[in-house]
Design an enzyme around this catalytic site. Structure first.
Site, short mmCIF file in Angstrom:
data_model
loop_
_atom_site.label_atom_id
_atom_site.label_comp_id
_atom_site.label_asym_id
_atom_site.label_seq_id
_atom_site.Cartn_x
_atom_site.Cartn_y
_atom_site.Cartn_z
N CYS A 117 146.74 57.98 34.94
CA CYS A 117 147.53 56.84 35.33
C CYS A 117 148.99 56.81 34.93
O CYS A 117 149.86 55.95 35.28
CB CYS A 117 147.10 55.50 34.48
SG CYS A 117 145.42 55.05 34.83
N HIS A 157 145.60 48.86 33.12
CA HIS A 157 144.94 49.20 34.24
C HIS A 157 143.38 48.72 33.64
O HIS A 157 142.92 49.53 32.95
CB HIS A 157 145.10 50.67 34.81
CG HIS A 157 144.18 51.17 35.67
ND1 HIS A 157 143.95 50.15 36.92
CD2 HIS A 157 143.31 52.20 35.79
CE1 HIS A 157 142.81 51.12 37.67
NE2 HIS A 157 142.73 52.16 37.32
N HIS A 191 139.34 48.28 35.50
CA HIS A 191 138.19 48.33 36.52
C HIS A 191 137.46 47.04 36.73
O HIS A 191 136.02 47.02 36.83
CB HIS A 191 137.26 49.82 36.23
CG HIS A 191 138.06 51.02 36.45
ND1 HIS A 191 137.32 52.02 36.57
CD2 HIS A 191 139.34 51.22 36.78
CE1 HIS A 191 138.10 53.11 36.62
NE2 HIS A 191 139.35 52.88 36.90
N GLU A 250 144.80 25.56 37.92
CA GLU A 250 145.69 25.47 36.77
C GLU A 250 146.06 26.71 36.09
O GLU A 250 147.11 26.75 35.54
CB GLU A 250 144.79 24.40 35.95
CG GLU A 250 145.37 24.26 34.52
CD GLU A 250 146.60 23.13 34.72
OE1 GLU A 250 147.39 23.08 33.67
OE2 GLU A 250 146.56 22.42 35.90
N HIS A 310 138.32 49.49 43.46
CA HIS A 310 138.93 50.38 42.41
C HIS A 310 139.22 49.45 41.22
O HIS A 310 138.47 49.75 40.09
CB HIS A 310 140.03 51.40 42.77
CG HIS A 310 140.75 52.17 41.56
ND1 HIS A 310 141.20 53.39 41.77
CD2 HIS A 310 140.77 52.16 40.19
CE1 HIS A 310 141.85 54.05 40.62
NE2 HIS A 310 141.22 53.31 39.54
#
Length: 279
Positions: free
Chosen positions: A132, A150, A152, A175, A240
């Site tokens: 990443c 990040h 999943h 809201e 992903h």
């Protein structure tokens, strides 16, 4: 927030390395320096905060099976260009502060790796940088982010499946949208600026990019989405997961939680036949 990591690594460091001094063997740290001891024992240090959040996110089923990742820029430290990144392929619920990669912006130079740490801590495990990393760096350089997450999340994945032929996710009149920032591109500064918080009547829009066989291959698409959606604080990756960023680690955490709540709700709304955007 509770104490980081819910484990005894800080006490272990004090007991084992209290008299260590800095030295190198073949360019590697052979013993733990007092500076590193202090770093690893500070509950608010980025390395410890990553551990804390990884455990929380694991419990939320967001980073299971070594998936996902977190990075934090040391915005409150002496060098705000330093970025701490969790490594690839580690079990997030067991991650330790000395397992982080340390990268310096803007040249993306690797300052330290877990492989530089004494083997008494790493057990000779060969760590790899997170796949990443280029995507995290994109969020820092393009949005001046303080942290990037990040996950999943199954809610994120499911929503991209519901929107199989769409390029963005939209939702309004909920809201929880108020937890997210209202952003605008400043023509003078050429930067994205926060002008307040979103309101109940606002429409949240998050771009969706297509998945690739390798994480790093998402970089160009992520950068394009960030450029084309100046009001977004996240990018969905079809089948992903999701990338979320914020000006601080705590803002990124709040945004991630709020967006996941909205995605979970949106999945239920889709199943019930309720429109996501109220006209």
């Amino acid at each position: 927030m509770s104490a980081p990591c819910h484990c005894k690594h800080a006490e272990e460091l004090t007991d084992t390395f209290s008299s260590s001094s800095l030295s190198y063997t073949n360019g590697k740290l052979s013993v733990l320096s007092p500076e590193l001891q202090a770093e690893f024992q500070d509950p608010n240090h980025p390395a410890n905060l990553i551990c804390e959040l990884c455990r929380l996110f694991y419990d939320n089923n967001w980073v299971t099976g070594t998936g996902g990742g977190i990075s934090i820029r040391d915005v409150d430290g002496p060098n705000p260009n330093l970025v701490y990144i969790a490594p690839s392929g580690v079990q997030k619920e067991r991650i330790q502060p000395w397992e982080m990669f340390l990268v310096e912006l803007p040249d993306e130079r690797i300052i330290r790796t877990p492989n530089d740490i004494p083997k008494e801590l790493t057990k000779s495990y060969k760590y790899k940088p997170s796949a990443c990393t280029p995507l995290f760096i994109s969020c820092y350089t393009m949005r001046d982010a303080g942290a990037c997450i990040h996950t999943h999340s199954q809610h994120a994945v499911m929503m991209t499946l519901f929107l199989e032929n769409e390029k963005e996710f939209s939702i309004s009149h909920i809201e929880q949208i108020k937890a997210l920032p209202k952003l605008k591109y400043n023509e003078e500064t050429k930067k994205i600026e926060k002008i307040g918080s979103m309101e109940y009547y606002d429409k949240l829009v998050i771009p969706i990019i297509e998945n690739t066989p390798h994480e790093e291959d998402l970089t160009d698409s992520l950068q394009e989405a960030i450029k084309n959606y100046p009001g977004a604080s996240a990018v969905l990756v079809r089948r992903h997961g999701i990338y979320v960023w914020g000006e601080t680690v705590w803002k990124a955490k709040v945004y991630n939680e709020a967006i996941d709540y909205l995605l979970e709700l949106a999945v239920k709304m889709k199943l019930a036949g309720i429109p996501l955007v109220k006209e």
